[in-house]
Each structure stands twice: as C-alpha cells, then as structure tokens.
Design a protein around this motif. Sequence first.
Motif, PDB file in Angstrom:
ATOM      1  N   LEU A   1       4.117   7.317   2.376  1.00 50.20           N
ATOM      2  CA  LEU A   1       4.469   6.031   3.302  1.00 50.20           C
ATOM      3  C   LEU A   1       4.125   4.725   2.403  1.00 50.20           C
ATOM      4  CD1 LEU A   1       2.387   7.316   6.284  1.00 50.20           C
ATOM      5  CD2 LEU A   1       4.938   7.303   6.057  1.00 50.20           C
TER       6      LEU A   1
ATOM      7  N   GLN B   1       1.034  -5.669   4.163  1.00 47.56           N
ATOM      8  CA  GLN B   1      -0.185  -6.351   4.713  1.00 47.56           C
ATOM      9  C   GLN B   1       0.537  -7.450   5.604  1.00 47.56           C
ATOM     10  OE1 GLN B   1      -3.747  -5.604   3.810  1.00 47.56           O
ATOM     11  NE2 GLN B   1      -4.906  -7.048   5.144  1.00 47.56           N
TER      12      GLN B   1
ATOM     13  N   LYS C   1      -2.097  15.677   9.794  1.00 47.28           N
ATOM     14  CA  LYS C   1      -3.170  14.724   9.012  1.00 47.28           C
ATOM     15  C   LYS C   1      -2.827  13.399   9.127  1.00 47.28           C
ATOM     16  CE  LYS C   1      -5.110  18.503   6.136  1.00 47.28           C
ATOM     17  NZ  LYS C   1      -5.624  18.758   5.085  1.00 47.28           N
ATOM     18  N   GLY C   2      -3.874  12.440   9.103  1.00 52.74           N
ATOM     19  CA  GLY C   2      -3.801  10.925   8.799  1.00 52.74           C
ATOM     20  C   GLY C   2      -3.411  10.609   7.503  1.00 52.74           C
ATOM     21  N   PRO C   3      -2.856   9.660   7.242  1.00 46.54           N
ATOM     22  CA  PRO C   3      -2.648   9.004   5.904  1.00 46.54           C
ATOM     23  C   PRO C   3      -3.619   8.968   5.130  1.00 46.54           C
ATOM     24  CG  PRO C   3      -1.441   7.456   7.804  1.00 46.54           C
ATOM     25  CD  PRO C   3      -2.442   8.508   8.433  1.00 46.54           C
TER      26      PRO C   3
ATOM     27  N   PHE D   1      -5.011   7.399   1.720  1.00 44.72           N
ATOM     28  CA  PHE D   1      -4.932   5.938   0.816  1.00 44.72           C
ATOM     29  C   PHE D   1      -4.865   6.643  -0.549  1.00 44.72           C
ATOM     30  CE2 PHE D   1      -5.032   1.781  -0.894  1.00 44.72           C
ATOM     31  CZ  PHE D   1      -5.867   1.848  -2.191  1.00 44.72           C
TER      32      PHE D   1
ATOM     33  N   GLN E   1       0.790  11.504   3.428  1.00 42.87           N
ATOM     34  CA  GLN E   1       0.621  11.990   4.465  1.00 42.87           C
ATOM     35  C   GLN E   1       0.977  13.633   4.770  1.00 42.87           C
ATOM     36  OE1 GLN E   1       2.054  10.289   8.599  1.00 42.87           O
ATOM     37  NE2 GLN E   1       0.231  10.858   9.422  1.00 42.87           N
TER      38      GLN E   1
ATOM     39  N   TYR F   1       0.583   5.344   0.713  1.00 42.70           N
ATOM     40  CA  TYR F   1      -0.305   6.449   1.511  1.00 42.70           C
ATOM     41  C   TYR F   1       0.610   7.901   1.186  1.00 42.70           C
ATOM     42  CZ  TYR F   1      -3.555   3.066   3.730  1.00 42.70           C
ATOM     43  OH  TYR F   1      -4.379   2.052   4.104  1.00 42.70           O
TER      44      TYR F   1
ATOM     45  N   PHE G   1       4.432  -0.589   8.364  1.00 41.00           N
ATOM     46  CA  PHE G   1       4.827   0.789   7.699  1.00 41.00           C
ATOM     47  C   PHE G   1       6.403   0.920   7.667  1.00 41.00           C
ATOM     48  CE2 PHE G   1       0.828   3.330   6.533  1.00 41.00           C
ATOM     49  CZ  PHE G   1      -0.083   2.486   7.294  1.00 41.00           C
ATOM     50  N   GLY G   2       6.866   1.549   6.415  1.00 42.41           N
ATOM     51  CA  GLY G   2       8.224   2.182   6.499  1.00 42.41           C
ATOM     52  C   GLY G   2       8.196   3.366   7.089  1.00 42.41           C
ATOM     53  N   LYS G   3       9.195   4.097   7.253  1.00 37.26           N
ATOM     54  CA  LYS G   3       9.266   5.487   7.916  1.00 37.26           C
ATOM     55  C   LYS G   3       8.896   6.539   6.995  1.00 37.26           C
ATOM     56  CE  LYS G   3      12.474   3.996  11.651  1.00 37.26           C
ATOM     57  NZ  LYS G   3      13.685   4.253  12.338  1.00 37.26           N
TER      58      LYS G   3
ATOM     59  N   PHE H   1       0.988  -1.275   0.085  1.00 40.60           N
ATOM     60  CA  PHE H   1       0.089   0.015   0.120  1.00 40.60           C
ATOM     61  C   PHE H   1       1.019   1.072  -0.197  1.00 40.60           C
ATOM     62  CE2 PHE H   1      -3.899  -2.245   1.047  1.00 40.60           C
ATOM     63  CZ  PHE H   1      -3.364  -3.332   1.593  1.00 40.60           C
TER      64      PHE H   1
ATOM     65  N   LYS I   1      -2.460  -6.782   9.890  1.00 38.71           N
ATOM     66  CA  LYS I   1      -2.269  -5.472  10.109  1.00 38.71           C
ATOM     67  C   LYS I   1      -1.241  -4.942   9.000  1.00 38.71           C
ATOM     68  CE  LYS I   1       2.146  -6.533  12.563  1.00 38.71           C
ATOM     69  NZ  LYS I   1       2.908  -6.460  13.537  1.00 38.71           N
ATOM     70  N   LEU I   2      -1.168  -3.544   8.988  1.00 40.38           N
ATOM     71  CA  LEU I   2      -0.197  -2.850   7.996  1.00 40.38           C
ATOM     72  C   LEU I   2       1.188  -2.663   8.850  1.00 40.38           C
ATOM     73  CD1 LEU I   2      -2.403  -0.434   5.883  1.00 40.38           C
ATOM     74  CD2 LEU I   2      -1.539  -2.630   5.296  1.00 40.38           C
TER      75      LEU I   2
END
Lengths: 113, 111
Positions: free
Chosen positions: A87, A91, A42-44, A46, A38, A36, A103-105, A34, A100-101
């Motif tokens: 981001l 999965q 704010k939130g990520p 999609f 950001q 995203y 994530f990278g940094k 995935f 869950k996801l």
Amino acid sequence: EDQVTQSPEALRLQEGESSSLNCSYTVSGLRGLFWYRQDPGKGPEFLFTLYSAGEEKEKERLKATLTKKESFLHITAPKPEDSATYLCAVQSPTRGGSEKLVFGKGTKLTVNP
Amino acid sequence: GAGVSQSPSNKVTEKGKDVELRCDPISGHTALYWYRQSLGQGLEFLIYFQGNSAPDKSGLPSDRFSAERTGGSVSTLTIQRTQQEDSAVYLCASSFRSEQFFGPGTRLTVL
C-alpha cells in the motif's frame, strides 16, 4: 482532494525476478509518502517514509524512490515471503484541520517459488 | 504489548444493533486514528485524536458513528443501529511523529 493511484493491481513474479510497483500521487503539497505491507487478515505494516523528490530508502530486498509525481517500490530478487499487498499513502489535510493518510488501493504481489 | 492491539478481532452482528470496537495504542503515542477498509477499497479515514485536544471527526460517514478516547490512551469506536454497508475491517493506528502504526483490525460483519 489528494489522490493516490497504484499500479498494477496485481503482479505475479517468479522467485528471483526483480520488478517495480508504481504509486502516482496528486497532492497540493507533499508532506510525506508512505509505503506499507499488508498480509491477509492483518493490519498494514510500516515500511518507508519519503519526503522529497530524489529521496531513496532501502530495507532488505525493497527500495523505495520518490519523484515529484510518483514513487516506486523496487523489489530485487524477491522471495515467496515477499508475497503481500503493498500500500502507498500520502499525508493529506482533513476537513477538520488535522492530517490523515490517503491510501491507494494497493498492489497484490505474489512471488512463486 | 509492543504494538497496537484491537478487540474483538471479529464481530458478527445483526442489522440495527449497536457495536463497540476497542483500540489500545502503543504506549507513549499521542495520536490515534481510526480507518475503515472495505472490500476492494482503499483505507478510509474516520477520526483522529491528538492528546487532550478535541477529536477531528471529519471522516465519520454518518452520525451513527462516534468515538472516544479515555485518558489519552484506549479508544472505543461505536456504531449505532448498524447497517449492512457498515461491514468492513476497522483499523486503528497510533503515532508519535508522522509514521502511523496499525493494529490487526476488527472485521465487522452486519447480517
């Protein structure tokens, strides 16, 4: 455990200067990758989901591609409004048996006018 | 509304106090997730709810953290006896299939 590494950490581009962001992943079996966006405070948001090597998805100036080990987010002729942190996530199974996801940094992109 | 909403947007508390964070998912989404985003770190999974099934709590960092989801909709994340290391942005996401849609987050600061 599944891992995601993004590079570079930060990228500065001039408006119109195309480039690519990298996402390398290590998973036991890819169930989905995935992207995203950001914005600060704010939130990520999609952008794309990719499931298999060779798959590509496009949206406006963004194109996401996938190989067996990495994904690229190509940005063509970027504009200042493309400035954000991008981001990448995969999965991944949880210890509790669900998913869950991971994530990278992120890559912080700045596009100067 | 059309998206995931969270409240409060900001919360400042003193060490040792309890806090409650709220999430309203997208209507019709059966899955709900909580993540934590600390400065310089990636998003970290905390807990997962799916319909009426028992939640997956495997990501909760300590027993000071708990969450519930009432009526398969609104969720509350509770942190008891807050510590300074709990300072972070707490993000909620909901999904119907594989794509997770995130709320704006609650920024928690523990003094």
